[in-house]
Design a protein around this motif. Structure first.
Motif, mmCIF file in Angstrom:
data_model
loop_
_atom_site.group_PDB
_atom_site.id
_atom_site.type_symbol
_atom_site.label_atom_id
_atom_site.label_comp_id
_atom_site.label_asym_id
_atom_site.label_seq_id
_atom_site.Cartn_x
_atom_site.Cartn_y
_atom_site.Cartn_z
ATOM 1 N N ALA A 136 -1.727 -3.070 0.416
ATOM 2 C CA ALA A 136 -2.679 -2.038 0.824
ATOM 3 C C ALA A 136 -3.971 -2.183 0.027
ATOM 4 C CB ALA A 136 -2.079 -0.651 0.601
ATOM 5 N N PHE A 137 -5.092 -2.109 0.730
ATOM 6 C CA PHE A 137 -6.413 -2.035 0.106
ATOM 7 C C PHE A 137 -7.423 -1.736 1.207
ATOM 8 C CE2 PHE A 137 -5.999 -6.463 1.358
ATOM 9 C CZ PHE A 137 -7.244 -6.776 1.890
ATOM 10 N N GLY A 138 -8.529 -1.124 0.820
ATOM 11 C CA GLY A 138 -9.642 -0.943 1.734
ATOM 12 C C GLY A 138 -9.358 -0.106 2.962
ATOM 13 N N GLY A 139 -8.437 0.840 2.855
ATOM 14 C CA GLY A 139 -8.172 1.728 3.985
ATOM 15 C C GLY A 139 -7.114 1.240 4.957
ATOM 16 N N TYR A 140 -6.495 0.093 4.661
ATOM 17 C CA TYR A 140 -5.507 -0.467 5.583
ATOM 18 C C TYR A 140 -4.271 -0.951 4.823
ATOM 19 C CZ TYR A 140 -9.191 -0.441 9.107
ATOM 20 O OH TYR A 140 -10.184 -0.048 9.967
ATOM 21 N N VAL A 141 -3.133 -0.886 5.509
ATOM 22 C CA VAL A 141 -1.873 -1.450 5.027
ATOM 23 C C VAL A 141 -1.569 -2.677 5.876
ATOM 24 C CG1 VAL A 141 0.603 -1.083 4.761
ATOM 25 C CG2 VAL A 141 -0.977 0.779 4.280
ATOM 26 N N ARG A 142 -1.319 -3.802 5.210
ATOM 27 C CA ARG A 142 -1.044 -5.051 5.914
ATOM 28 C C ARG A 142 0.415 -5.436 5.700
ATOM 29 N NH1 ARG A 142 -5.931 -4.256 4.122
ATOM 30 N NH2 ARG A 142 -7.749 -5.075 5.248
ATOM 31 N N MET A 143 1.129 -5.688 6.795
ATOM 32 C CA MET A 143 2.552 -6.013 6.755
ATOM 33 C C MET A 143 2.743 -7.517 6.925
ATOM 34 S SD MET A 143 3.825 -2.922 6.497
ATOM 35 C CE MET A 143 5.551 -3.098 6.939
ATOM 36 N N PHE A 144 3.535 -8.118 6.033
ATOM 37 C CA PHE A 144 3.761 -9.563 6.047
ATOM 38 C C PHE A 144 5.253 -9.862 6.185
ATOM 39 C CE2 PHE A 144 -0.223 -9.036 3.860
ATOM 40 C CZ PHE A 144 -0.981 -10.150 4.183
#
Length: 332
Positions: free
Chosen positions: A179-187
């Motif tokens: 998570a950073f910059g207003g978004y959560v990224r799923m990997f």
């Protein structure tokens, strides 16, 4: 466990409810710290808790017997974040000396370094271990997230980010999130080189991500930010389910929050030092406890237990006082 904790048979029969949370109070405290507690971790399958403190100490506790088993000083490197490996007396911790950002695998039994993990060039602000595999993930102010295998000194993967990262593995070790910059990224942990398979927004909050965690069943995620927000998301659909608001934190503090074992409640610190609890389904505040501290506490719910711990200038264990709960009065 401590004075005031229900006997084992009753503890098993108690269900975590709003009324039970509202009754919780400090059942035991350790007040011999000379610095603020920066991090803590419960072991998944034992009764152990480990803390890291600004007094440069790492302390191991047996929670079941309310005793401090060992204190290890890290005067040379300092200590900031600490997490158990699958072994109850082995931890990985980050430095806080400003000149060596290596992570260290430490045996608490004999105070021996088993491995150094070198790669970050600035302070590590996020550390998450996968309890089912020998892998872990770290995020740093150098704007990198590194993937590690505990058995190897060199990182197994590197991801560059555009801001302060918060990173976490799910319980199975199949997925991790950044998570950073207003978004959560799923990997996908097996195919992370292909980039995130999902990107979720958390409601326009662009303040710095502090902590991200999955619930025990992996269905929910929580994310805290420096603006004093605790966001709860559906980790499959990315739907923002609730946002709780506390006092913002300063740049040298971390807003921490924790799911209860079944994921129905969230407890968190606050920028004014207080502790708050919320119902995830209703989105309503359940309880709050004021504090004399001026910074947010480290906070963790004990796995599978009706207890949570907070760490500030002292280590406190919170348990229900069933004498305050009408439904349980007179049961014995």
């Amino acid at each position: 466990m401590f004075g005031g904790l229900p006997e084992k048979e009753e503890k098993v029969s108690l269900e975590l409810t709003e009324e039970l949370i509202q009754s919780m109070e400090v059942g035991m405290a350790f007040r011999d710290y000379s610095g603020r507690i920066s991090s803590m971790d419960f072991h998944k399958t034992s009764s152990y808790l480990v803390t890291a403190s600004d007094d440069e100490s790492i302390r191991l506790y047996d929670v079941a017997n309310a005793t401090c088993l060992k204190t290890i000083n890290s005067k040379k490197y300092g200590v900031d974040l600490v997490s158990f490996t699958s072994h109850p007396t082995t931890v990985i911790y980050s430095s806080k000396n400003g000149w060596d950002e290596s992570l260290r695998l430490l045996s608490l039994n004999d105070n021996k370094y088993l491995r150094y993990f070198k790669g970050h060039r600035d302070r590590v602000v996020s550390l998450s271990l996968c309890c089912r595999k020998d892998c872990f993930i770290s995020g740093s102010l150098d704007r990198t997230v590194l993937l590690w295998d505990q058995r190897a000194e060199k990182c197994q993967g590197l991801l560059r980010v555009q801001g302060r990262p918060a990173a976490a593995y799910d319980d199975q070790g199949l997925v991790f999130t950044i998570a950073f910059g207003g978004y959560v990224r799923m990997f996908d942990a097996r195919k992370y080189e292909k980039g995130p398979f999902e990107i979720f927004s958390y409601g326009g909050d662009i303040s710095e991500a502090n902590v991200v965690k999955f619930s025990n069943d992996g269905r929910l995620m929580l994310l805290t930010t420096s603006g004093g927000f605790i966001h709860v998301l559906d980790s499959f659909r990315g739907t923002l389910l609730s946002t709780f608001n506390v006092k913002p934190v300063t740049s040298d503090s971390t807003l921490e929050a924790s799911f209860s074992p079944e994921g129905m409640f969230v407890i968190s610190g606050s920028g004014d030092g207080s502790v708050c609890a919320w119902n995830v389904r209703s989105g309503q505040e359940v309880a709050s406890w004021m504090s004399k501290e001026a910074f947010p506490p480290a906070i963790k719910w004990s796995p599978g237990s009706l207890m949570f711990a907070t760490g500030s200038s002292e280590l406190s264990f919170w348990i229900p006082d069933v004498s305050k709960i009408a439904a349980y009065v007179g049961r014995k």
